[in-house]
Enzyme design. Sequence first.
Site, short mmCIF file in Angstrom:
data_model
loop_
_atom_site.label_atom_id
_atom_site.label_comp_id
_atom_site.label_asym_id
_atom_site.label_seq_id
_atom_site.Cartn_x
_atom_site.Cartn_y
_atom_site.Cartn_z
N VAL A 102 0.87 -1.18 0.00
CA VAL A 102 0.00 0.00 0.00
C VAL A 102 0.90 1.23 0.00
CG1 VAL A 102 -1.80 1.27 1.26
CG2 VAL A 102 -1.80 -1.23 1.28
N HIS A 106 3.26 2.96 6.47
CA HIS A 106 2.67 2.22 7.58
C HIS A 106 3.75 1.39 8.24
CE1 HIS A 106 2.17 -0.23 3.93
NE2 HIS A 106 2.13 -1.32 4.69
#
Length: 123
Positions: A102, A106
């Site tokens: 993604v 993160h």
Amino acid sequence: MGFEYDDQNIFAKILRGEIPNDTVFENDHALAFRDITPQAPSHVLVIPKGPYVSLDHFTQEASEGELAGFLRAVGEVCRLEGVSEDGFRAISNAGVHGVQEVPHLHVHIIGGRPLGRMLARET
């Protein structure tokens, strides 16, 4: 080096409230939620609320408040999940070679069991 952020990625949609999540912690600069395919008893993703693609992008362009708020969120998740004493792994994949799935920064906080070696040595 320029970083192009895709505001249609799944984490951007989570931040906008378009996709639900199982929130563990939130502050002004970060959101932490349970991974939908956990790799250990504790597997939480911590994401900044700003449009950052990767850790290097974040550290180059985020404000001091964003940097502090994000790192404090990581620490708070470790405390809340109870992984600090026995240990945990913090992983942030970036780019093609890092197998980033993604394109929004993160950090995976993974713990709750022995995790083994991180990488196999090449032979």
